[in-house]
Design a protein around this motif. Sequence first.
Motif, PDB file in Angstrom:
ATOM      1  N   ILE A  79      77.224   2.158  25.039  1.00 19.00           N
ATOM      2  CA  ILE A  79      77.533   2.252  26.470  1.00 19.00           C
ATOM      3  C   ILE A  79      76.628   1.371  27.320  1.00 19.00           C
ATOM      4  O   ILE A  79      76.665   1.444  28.548  1.00 19.00           O
ATOM      5  N   LYS A  80      75.848   0.506  26.691  1.00 22.06           N
ATOM      6  CA  LYS A  80      75.039  -0.461  27.454  1.00 22.06           C
ATOM      7  C   LYS A  80      75.991  -1.382  28.213  1.00 22.06           C
ATOM      8  O   LYS A  80      76.979  -1.859  27.662  1.00 22.06           O
ATOM      9  N   GLY A  81      75.709  -1.604  29.491  1.00 18.83           N
ATOM     10  CA  GLY A  81      76.581  -2.466  30.290  1.00 18.83           C
ATOM     11  C   GLY A  81      77.866  -1.787  30.722  1.00 18.83           C
ATOM     12  O   GLY A  81      78.842  -2.454  31.036  1.00 18.83           O
ATOM     13  N   MET A  82      77.857  -0.449  30.763  1.00 16.92           N
ATOM     14  CA  MET A  82      79.061   0.295  31.132  1.00 16.92           C
ATOM     15  C   MET A  82      78.730   1.343  32.191  1.00 16.92           C
ATOM     16  O   MET A  82      77.590   1.792  32.306  1.00 16.92           O
ATOM     17  N   VAL A  83      79.745   1.734  32.953  1.00 15.87           N
ATOM     18  CA  VAL A  83      79.592   2.660  34.082  1.00 15.87           C
ATOM     19  C   VAL A  83      80.564   3.826  33.904  1.00 15.87           C
ATOM     20  O   VAL A  83      81.722   3.621  33.551  1.00 15.87           O
ATOM     21  N   ALA A  84      80.087   5.055  34.180  1.00 18.48           N
ATOM     22  CA  ALA A  84      80.942   6.243  34.150  1.00 18.48           C
ATOM     23  C   ALA A  84      80.940   6.899  35.530  1.00 18.48           C
ATOM     24  O   ALA A  84      80.109   6.571  36.393  1.00 18.48           O
ATOM     25  N   PHE A  85      81.860   7.836  35.721  1.00 21.79           N
ATOM     26  CA  PHE A  85      82.092   8.417  37.046  1.00 21.79           C
ATOM     27  C   PHE A  85      82.170   9.940  37.006  1.00 21.79           C
ATOM     28  O   PHE A  85      82.528  10.524  35.994  1.00 21.79           O
ATOM     29  N   TRP A  86      81.871  10.539  38.150  1.00 28.17           N
ATOM     30  CA  TRP A  86      82.032  11.977  38.348  1.00 28.17           C
ATOM     31  C   TRP A  86      82.147  12.239  39.834  1.00 28.17           C
ATOM     32  O   TRP A  86      82.341  11.310  40.622  1.00 28.17           O
ATOM     33  N   ASN A  87      82.019  13.509  40.242  1.00 28.20           N
ATOM     34  CA  ASN A  87      81.944  13.893  41.645  1.00 28.20           C
ATOM     35  C   ASN A  87      83.176  13.462  42.445  1.00 28.20           C
ATOM     36  O   ASN A  87      83.070  12.874  43.515  1.00 28.20           O
ATOM     37  N   GLY A  88      84.347  13.754  41.895  1.00 26.59           N
ATOM     38  CA  GLY A  88      85.579  13.498  42.643  1.00 26.59           C
ATOM     39  C   GLY A  88      86.266  12.189  42.327  1.00 26.59           C
ATOM     40  O   GLY A  88      87.384  11.971  42.795  1.00 26.59           O
ATOM     41  N   VAL A  89      85.627  11.318  41.555  1.00 24.32           N
ATOM     42  CA  VAL A  89      86.310  10.084  41.135  1.00 24.32           C
ATOM     43  C   VAL A  89      87.293  10.464  40.024  1.00 24.32           C
ATOM     44  O   VAL A  89      86.902  11.064  39.020  1.00 24.32           O
ATOM     45  N   LYS A  90      88.554  10.150  40.218  1.00 28.31           N
ATOM     46  CA  LYS A  90      89.575  10.458  39.207  1.00 28.31           C
ATOM     47  C   LYS A  90      89.641   9.315  38.207  1.00 28.31           C
ATOM     48  O   LYS A  90      89.705   8.141  38.583  1.00 28.31           O
ATOM     49  N   VAL A  91      89.637   9.673  36.918  1.00 23.34           N
ATOM     50  CA  VAL A  91      89.831   8.686  35.860  1.00 23.34           C
ATOM     51  C   VAL A  91      91.147   9.009  35.186  1.00 23.34           C
ATOM     52  O   VAL A  91      91.344  10.104  34.655  1.00 23.34           O
ATOM     53  N   VAL A  92      92.093   8.058  35.269  1.00 25.97           N
ATOM     54  CA  VAL A  92      93.456   8.285  34.806  1.00 25.97           C
ATOM     55  C   VAL A  92      93.946   7.104  33.981  1.00 25.97           C
ATOM     56  O   VAL A  92      93.426   5.988  34.087  1.00 25.97           O
ATOM     57  N   ASN A  93      94.983   7.368  33.163  1.00 26.02           N
ATOM     58  CA  ASN A  93      95.647   6.269  32.465  1.00 26.02           C
ATOM     59  C   ASN A  93      96.377   5.417  33.495  1.00 26.02           C
ATOM     60  O   ASN A  93      97.025   5.946  34.393  1.00 26.02           O
ATOM     61  N   SER A  94      96.241   4.096  33.364  1.00 27.69           N
ATOM     62  CA  SER A  94      96.890   3.212  34.344  1.00 27.69           C
ATOM     63  C   SER A  94      98.324   2.938  33.962  1.00 27.69           C
ATOM     64  O   SER A  94      98.774   3.223  32.907  1.00 27.69           O
TER      65      SER A  94
END
Length: 94
Positions: A79-94
């Motif tokens: 996961i070096k060089g990668m960003v993850a999300f939380w706190n209301g950010v929706k992660v969905v299939n595009s």
Amino acid sequence: MQAIWNDVVIAESDNTVVVEGNHYFPFDSIKKEYFQKTDLTTFCGWKGMANYYSVTVNGKTNKDCAWYYEQPNDAAMKIKGMVAFWNGVKVVNS
């Protein structure tokens, strides 16, 4: 995959890595104009020190809603060089 906040796509990639149920997006897939580094850091015993971004979209800011490991521990190098999300950010299939 897409990361969406305030009805705007802030990251999009076909190459996310899932760790502990979180999709990590490559840095080059985030829309950098929405991201501001913050001073927050947290520590994970096996991943290392996390740094955070706030995201501002259409005048609304989601504080510390994205995180990354600048120098992850050996066990988390994928996961070096990668960003993850939380706190209301929706992660969905595009």
